[in-house]
Design an enzyme around this catalytic site. Structure first.
Site, PDB file in Angstrom:
ATOM      1  N   HIS A   1       0.853  -1.197   0.000  1.00 53.34           N
ATOM      2  CA  HIS A   1       0.000   0.000   0.000  1.00 53.34           C
ATOM      3  C   HIS A   1       0.881   1.236   0.000  1.00 53.34           C
ATOM      4  CE1 HIS A   1       0.781  -0.605   4.281  1.00 53.34           C
ATOM      5  NE2 HIS A   1       0.386   0.640   4.508  1.00 53.34           N
TER       6      HIS A   1
ATOM      7  N   HIS B   1       1.296   3.935   1.994  1.00 54.37           N
ATOM      8  CA  HIS B   1       1.776   4.671   3.149  1.00 54.37           C
ATOM      9  C   HIS B   1       3.313   4.687   3.107  1.00 54.37           C
ATOM     10  CE1 HIS B   1      -2.160   4.090   5.606  1.00 54.37           C
ATOM     11  NE2 HIS B   1      -2.167   5.235   4.935  1.00 54.37           N
TER      12      HIS B   1
ATOM     13  N   ASP C   1       5.756   4.245   5.121  1.00 59.14           N
ATOM     14  CA  ASP C   1       6.543   3.187   5.762  1.00 59.14           C
ATOM     15  C   ASP C   1       6.530   1.880   4.989  1.00 59.14           C
ATOM     16  OD1 ASP C   1       3.780   3.157   6.623  1.00 59.14           O
ATOM     17  OD2 ASP C   1       4.300   1.736   8.200  1.00 59.14           O
ATOM     18  N   HIS C   2       5.861   1.865   3.841  1.00 59.29           N
ATOM     19  CA  HIS C   2       5.846   0.676   2.988  1.00 59.29           C
ATOM     20  C   HIS C   2       6.353   0.945   1.573  1.00 59.29           C
ATOM     21  CE1 HIS C   2       3.759  -2.192   5.674  1.00 59.29           C
ATOM     22  NE2 HIS C   2       3.460  -1.056   6.284  1.00 59.29           N
TER      23      HIS C   2
ATOM     24  N   HIS D   1      -7.587  -2.205   5.188  1.00 59.87           N
ATOM     25  CA  HIS D   1      -6.757  -1.111   5.680  1.00 59.87           C
ATOM     26  C   HIS D   1      -7.453   0.178   5.254  1.00 59.87           C
ATOM     27  CE1 HIS D   1      -3.117   0.271   7.506  1.00 59.87           C
ATOM     28  NE2 HIS D   1      -2.579   0.780   6.409  1.00 59.87           N
TER      29      HIS D   1
END
Length: 197
Positions: free
Chosen positions: A63, A65, A67-68, A144
Site C-alpha cells: 500500500h 503509506h 513506511d511501505h 486497511h
C-alpha cells in the site's frame, strides 16, 4: 525460498530497524532471483547490505503509506544517477493504483518522463497474479484505511504469505491457507486491543 528482513518497524524507521521491507530469493537454473516486498523508509539502505539493488527482479508494494513504499524514491535516484552502471531496463513495481503519481509527487521536480525509465509501475488488484522466474505472486485485497494488498509468494513448493498492514478480513484466510510461513504486520489498536499483565 529465502527470506531476509530488511526492516520491520511500524509507521516509521526505528533506531535499529528501517520500516517495512523484505527480500525474498529463490534459485532458478543456477541463479538467484530476488523480489522485494515493500520498500519503506530506510529499507533501501538495508537492502544494499545484502545485494546490489540492480539484482532485484521486481518489487511488490502492499500500500502507499510511506513506511511501505517511500524508499522507491531513493531507488529511482540510485537507478537514474548511479555513475558506474550501464543502462538497465526499468524495474517492475507492482503496487496499488496511483503509485506512480504518488511517488512522483514525493520526488517533486522530475522531468515529464517521471520515473518511467527507471521504475515500471503495474497496478495490482484482488487476484492479480505475476509469474517471475521461479515465483508466482498473487495479490489479495486486505482491510486497511487505504487500498492495500497482501501477497502470497510461491516458489519451489513453498508458500510465504505476507499480510502487509491489515485488520481482520475474509481474504486473510485465502492468503494464508497452508502457507509455510505467514509474515504478518501487527500492532495494537488504541481503544480496542488491551494489554493485560
Amino acid at each position: 525460498m529465502r527470506l531476509t528482513v530488511l526492516g520491520c518497524s511500524g509507521s516509521f524507521a526505528g533506531p535499529t530497524s528501517p520500516a517495512s521491507g523484505y527480500l525474498v530469493q529463490a534459485e532458478q537454473d543456477g541463479r538467484s532471483v530476488s523480489l522485494v516486498l515493500d520498500l519503506g523508509n530506510g529499507a533501501l539502505g538495508a537492502l544494499q547490505r545484502h545485494l546490489d539493488p540492480d539484482a532485484v527482479s521486481a518489487i511488490f508494494i502492499t500500500h502507499l503509506h510511506p513506511d511501505h513504499c517511500l524508499d522507491l524514491t531513493g531507488l529511482y535516484v540510485y537507478r537514474k544517477y548511479h555513475p558506474n552502471r550501464p543502462p538497465v531496463p526499468a524495474l517492475p513495481v507492482y503496487a496499488p493504483a496511483g503509485a506512480q503519481e504518488r511517488l512522483a509527487a514525493a520526488y517533486e521536480g522530475m522531468d515529464e518522463r517521471g520515473m518511467d525509465e527507471q521504475l515500471h509501475f503495474h497496478p495490482v488488484h484482488d487476484g492479480s497474479r505475476v509469474r517471475l522466474g521461479p515465483f508466482v505472486v498473487t495479490a489479495y485485497r486486505v482491510n486497511h484505511p487505504v487500498e492495500a494488498y497482501g501477497y502470497r509468494v510461491e516458489a519451489d513448493g513453498q508458500v510465504l504469505a505476507y499480510t502487509g498492514d491489515t485488520d481482520t478480513c475474509e481474504r486473510l484466510q485465502a492468503l494464508c491457507a497452508d502457507a509455510d510461513l505467514v509474515l504478518a504486520d501487527s500492532a495494537f489498536v488504541e481503544g480496542r486491543d488491551l494489554l493485560r499483565g
